[in-house]
Design an enzyme around this catalytic site. Structure first.
Site, mmCIF file in Angstrom:
data_model
loop_
_atom_site.group_PDB
_atom_site.id
_atom_site.type_symbol
_atom_site.label_atom_id
_atom_site.label_comp_id
_atom_site.label_asym_id
_atom_site.label_seq_id
_atom_site.Cartn_x
_atom_site.Cartn_y
_atom_site.Cartn_z
ATOM 1 N N GLU A 122 0.640 6.165 -5.236
ATOM 2 C CA GLU A 122 0.374 6.438 -6.636
ATOM 3 C C GLU A 122 -1.062 6.774 -7.174
ATOM 4 O OE1 GLU A 122 1.993 3.314 -8.888
ATOM 5 O OE2 GLU A 122 4.193 3.657 -8.383
ATOM 6 N N GLU A 145 -4.934 -13.370 -2.555
ATOM 7 C CA GLU A 145 -6.248 -12.646 -2.075
ATOM 8 C C GLU A 145 -6.655 -12.846 -0.797
ATOM 9 O OE1 GLU A 145 -8.397 -11.642 -4.469
ATOM 10 O OE2 GLU A 145 -10.339 -11.634 -3.286
ATOM 11 N N TYR A 189 1.753 -5.554 6.627
ATOM 12 C CA TYR A 189 2.677 -5.697 5.328
ATOM 13 C C TYR A 189 3.600 -4.576 5.253
ATOM 14 C CZ TYR A 189 -1.445 -8.727 4.487
ATOM 15 O OH TYR A 189 -2.370 -9.727 4.575
#
Lengths: 171, 171
Positions: free
Chosen positions: B151, B91, B139
């Site tokens: 997507e 998170e 990342y």
């Protein structure tokens, strides 16, 4: 149409496996499904359950053309916002095509919200594919916000080798 | 620079509260933070913990200009993919500005991945704001995929009145 919503049990997992695949076909990614009822049974029950689910069931006389009485499900778990606190996250919401438009999806989602409120969750979150306009409209019409459109949140994922490499870097 | 990564304890929650606010300022939404160390202490420990966290700590002689030795944290929990199984969801990942570029963020993230692998998680997921290019690049350079770009997954949220209304519709 008569239907009941109830908490999921281990013996429901074969039906959940079937409906997970039906949902993945709808989402145009059936080849992505690698799970079976065995993992679902292992992971969904007991003190360390990774998820929970609700099942929508119809009476025997209203069974589907293929003979099913479990005709929808909502799968969820608890997450956490470091800004707001407890969150209930609805991973899947599914109703078999021949049972849509009868309030079953709304009833499943409302029950997830209710269970979440009982646990003092301040949000219900979920994800939707951008081309899936009927679902998106369904959620927005009920007062949801699209955080990706509004604030720019993107989903990021590590898996396979990328995840292994990351874990191996741990000091 | 010497630093250690360890599991979070209740007595860390005041520092976590401080760093949650620092991270929210960086994310340009400080007014969104409604949580305090009291909720963090209530929700992060015991058999029904809603989250877990790791703390990065430096020795006393390397304390920050304001006197802090807890200089970063990663907060995570477990979620579930009905396609793949167990998922570890990070998170928050935060390192105080004066301690960046020293491998602390990478070490925190790698340890979350390692803990996740030990729990047989097949993915590490997180969310990032689209304007936060340094984090996104960090990342992606480590092998992550941007699922929103690739997507089309969007984050959807119900809260406040929308959540209350939903829960009240439960049959």
């Amino acid at each position: 149409m008569k239907f009941t919503i109830r908490e999921g049990k281990p013996e429901d997992c074969k039906d959940i496996e079937r409906m997970i695949m039906e949902l993945a076909v709808y989402e145009k990614m059936p080849d992505q499904v690698k799970i079976s009822h065995k993992e679902l049974e292992r992971d969904g029950f007991g003190p360390n359950a990774y998820y929970k689910f609700l099942v929508a069931e119809v009476p025997e006389e209203q069974k589907s053309k293929d003979g099913y009485t479990k005709v929808g499900y909502a799968l969820f778990f608890y997450t956490y916002s470091t800004w707001k606190g407890r969150v209930v996250y609805m991973e899947d919401l599914y109703v078999m095509p021949e049972y849509r438009g009868k309030g079953i999806g709304k009833a499943l989602m409302a029950n997830v919200a209710k269970v979440g409120k009982e646990k003092e969750c301040v949000r219900l979150q979920l994800s939707v594919l951008d081309w899936n306009k009927p679902s998106l409209e369904f959620y927005l019409a009920k007062g949801a916000e699209d955080l990706t459109a509004k604030e720019g949140w993107h989903h990021i994922r590590f898996h396979g080798e990328a995840l292994n490499n990351l874990a191996q870097e741990a000091p």
